[in-house]
Write a protein that holds these residues in place. Structure first.
Motif, short mmCIF file in Angstrom:
data_model
loop_
_atom_site.label_atom_id
_atom_site.label_comp_id
_atom_site.label_asym_id
_atom_site.label_seq_id
_atom_site.Cartn_x
_atom_site.Cartn_y
_atom_site.Cartn_z
N PRO A 53 0.78 -1.24 0.00
CA PRO A 53 0.00 0.00 0.00
C PRO A 53 0.81 1.30 0.00
O PRO A 53 0.35 2.34 -0.47
CB PRO A 53 -0.79 -0.10 1.31
CG PRO A 53 0.15 -0.84 2.23
CD PRO A 53 0.91 -1.81 1.36
N GLY A 54 2.02 1.30 0.57
CA GLY A 54 2.73 2.54 0.85
C GLY A 54 3.32 3.21 -0.37
O GLY A 54 3.74 2.55 -1.33
N VAL A 55 3.38 4.54 -0.33
CA VAL A 55 4.01 5.33 -1.39
C VAL A 55 4.82 6.45 -0.75
O VAL A 55 4.35 7.12 0.17
CB VAL A 55 2.96 5.95 -2.35
CG1 VAL A 55 3.66 6.71 -3.48
CG2 VAL A 55 2.06 4.87 -2.93
N ILE A 56 6.02 6.66 -1.26
CA ILE A 56 6.90 7.72 -0.77
C ILE A 56 7.04 8.78 -1.85
O ILE A 56 7.31 8.48 -3.02
CB ILE A 56 8.29 7.16 -0.39
CG1 ILE A 56 8.16 6.16 0.76
CG2 ILE A 56 9.24 8.29 -0.01
CD1 ILE A 56 9.45 5.43 1.08
N ALA A 57 6.82 10.04 -1.46
CA ALA A 57 6.99 11.18 -2.35
C ALA A 57 7.92 12.18 -1.66
O ALA A 57 8.54 11.86 -0.64
CB ALA A 57 5.64 11.80 -2.68
N ASP A 98 8.13 4.57 10.71
CA ASP A 98 6.76 4.68 10.20
C ASP A 98 6.30 3.55 9.31
O ASP A 98 5.13 3.17 9.35
CB ASP A 98 6.59 6.01 9.46
CG ASP A 98 6.63 7.20 10.39
OD1 ASP A 98 6.01 7.12 11.46
OD2 ASP A 98 7.28 8.20 10.05
N ILE A 99 7.15 3.04 8.45
CA ILE A 99 6.71 2.00 7.52
C ILE A 99 7.90 1.13 7.14
O ILE A 99 8.99 1.64 6.85
CB ILE A 99 6.04 2.59 6.25
CG1 ILE A 99 5.48 1.47 5.37
CG2 ILE A 99 6.99 3.50 5.48
CD1 ILE A 99 4.59 1.99 4.24
N ASP A 100 7.69 -0.18 7.17
CA ASP A 100 8.73 -1.09 6.74
C ASP A 100 8.86 -1.02 5.22
O ASP A 100 7.84 -0.89 4.51
CB ASP A 100 8.38 -2.52 7.16
CG ASP A 100 9.56 -3.47 6.95
OD1 ASP A 100 10.39 -3.58 7.88
OD2 ASP A 100 9.64 -4.06 5.86
N PRO A 101 10.06 -1.06 4.68
CA PRO A 101 10.21 -0.96 3.22
C PRO A 101 9.47 -2.06 2.46
O PRO A 101 9.08 -1.84 1.30
CB PRO A 101 11.73 -1.05 3.01
CG PRO A 101 12.29 -1.59 4.27
CD PRO A 101 11.37 -1.14 5.36
N THR A 102 9.22 -3.20 3.10
CA THR A 102 8.48 -4.26 2.42
C THR A 102 6.99 -3.95 2.30
O THR A 102 6.25 -4.70 1.66
CB THR A 102 8.65 -5.60 3.16
OG1 THR A 102 8.19 -5.46 4.51
CG2 THR A 102 10.11 -6.03 3.17
N ASP A 103 6.54 -2.84 2.89
CA ASP A 103 5.16 -2.38 2.74
C ASP A 103 5.05 -1.20 1.76
O ASP A 103 3.97 -0.64 1.58
CB ASP A 103 4.59 -1.96 4.09
CG ASP A 103 4.30 -3.15 5.00
OD1 ASP A 103 3.93 -4.21 4.47
OD2 ASP A 103 4.48 -3.01 6.22
#
Length: 428
Positions: A129-133, A194-199
């Motif tokens: 689900p996660g997205v990095i901007a 905040d978020i694991d890279p696998t997510d």
């Protein structure tokens, strides 16, 4: 009341104030790099409809292609009755893809649609689900793309909390004291806190930030992002909506770095003023979406596709990749000259690859402190001189130059002279 003023009064009565206008100037006709308003005033266009007109207003080849398509059919909906122009545009984009291996493309209408669908594809392909901007980035005004955009005012103000799963990193910028090392450190912290890279499904980045101030993404950063994506199975998305189609001296801005993305979003100058956007991606990634998961009623309009095919021909035939480099050199040389003058507002940080050029208006020579008020004076003075310019940047003090790549040397010189006069008259 003048015609412009009359139209602007009607506009105010009929259209909500949430849609802003840079200038109360209403065009009557345009050609090449020039616009004439309803009162007969002539302007040299250094805005290009916000980077949409790399091939200029009403390029003859584009207009002829559109006229031929209008005589055939204007709409069937590609999902109902597919048509050859859509296929041909995708074939051309696949051949231009800035990555190795097989590519596939899908078409839409707007840049925001392209970004939204790139995120959908990335999530489908990764199951994450996660997205990095990035802070300062601009990716659109829809609910999802607004969340990706790294600027609150005016894009997020009053619109509520953004959808979950979106995270931002600082973007390297000398005037803000942010280095590539700072960005990488922030990413490492994000993965711990905040978020694991696998997510994470994708990292999306503009090779040159547009609204954020024409800040080129350092190659060192892009290399590090590629390595991070490879390590953790994350997809790298290059948002080429403003940088694409010869503006930076390459077909796509990320080609200046040598880094290969997995997905590329395109729009703006793809179709010479007609609404068309798309996503180019590695074929295996693109095919992870189930049939019916992508599309849109107007997506890939046959009229816009005809225009796009002509635009791609013009870029090749008129050698606009090389022309962008030449124009950029001339523009930066003129700006460097202005920066040495004592009778103009202080300017700094002339930058940008190819003809994607910008500079900052600052409070003192040799400094970084932004002067947004002086920037507004320059923009208005330029309009009075007869050249259309746009500002951008987190400090509201960056002036970007987005003239058509088809502009003549004479018109470019005339526009730059007008800019020089505007810089002087704004120095109060």
């Amino acid at each position: 009341m003048t015609k412009n003023a009359s139209l602007h009064a009607r506009r105010g009565a009929a259209i909500p104030r949430g849609i802003a206008n840079a200038f109360p100037v209403y065009p009557q006709r345009a050609e090449g790099s020039e616009i004439w308003d309803v009162e007969g005033h002539r302007f040299i266009d250094f805005a290009g409809g916000i980077a949409v007109l790399n091939t200029g207003h009403r390029h003859p080849k584009v207009m002829a292609a559109v006229a031929r398509q209008l005589e055939a059919y204007t709409h069937t909906a590609f999902q109902v009755l597919p048509y050859e122009p859509y296929i041909e545009v995708c074939e051309r984009l696949n051949a231009l893809a800035p990555f190795s291996g097989d590519a596939k493309s899908v078409l839409f209408s707007t840049g925001a649609e392209a970004v939204e669908n790139a995120i959908k594809i990335a999530r489908a392909a990764t199951g994450r689900p996660g997205v990095i901007a990035f802070a300062g980035g601009f990716h659109g005004r829809t609910t999802l793309t607004m969340a990706l955009t790294g600027k609150v005012v005016p894009y997020k103000k009053k619109f509520g909390v953004s959808p979950p799963g979106i995270y931002h990193l600082p973007f390297p910028a000398e005037d803000q004291g942010v280095t590539v090392a700072d960005t990488i450190k922030a990413m490492d912290f994000l993965f711990r806190a905040d978020i694991d890279p696998t997510d994470v499904a994708a990292i999306i980045i503009e090779p040159v930030q547009g609204e954020g101030g024409f800040l080129p993404a350092p190659t060192e950063l892009l290399v590090a992002l590629r390595a991070t994506c490879d390590k953790h199975g994350i997809l790298l998305i290059a948002d080429e909506i403003q940088t694409g189609f010869a503006r930076t001296g390459k077909m796509f801005g990320i080609e200046n770095s040598g880094v290969e993305p997995d997905l590329v979003t395109v729009a703006k100058s793809l179709a010479g003023g007609f609404p068309l956007s798309g996503v180019i991606g590695r074929a295996a990634i693109m095919d992870t979406v189930e049939p019916g998961g992508l599309g849109g009623t107007y997506a890939g309009s046959p009229v816009a596709c005809a225009a796009a095919l002509a635009v791609l021909d013009v870029i090749l035939e008129e050698n606009l990749l090389e022309r962008a480099k030449i124009l950029g050199g001339k523009i930066k040389a003129a700006l460097d000259g202005f920066a040495t003058r004592n009778n103009v507002v202080p300017i700094a940080a002339v930058r940008g690859p190819g003809a994607m050029v910008a500079f900052d208006v600052v409070r003192e020579r040799g400094g970084f402190r932004p002067d947004p008020d002086a920037t507004k004076r320059v923009i208005q003075a330029a309009l009075a001189e007869g050249v259309i310019l746009l500002s951008c940047g987190v400090g509201g003090n960056t002036i970007r130059i987005l003239n058509p790549l088809t502009i003549s040397d004479a018109l470019l010189d005339e526009g730059l002279a007008m800019l020089g006069k505007a810089l002087a008259s704004a120095n109060v």
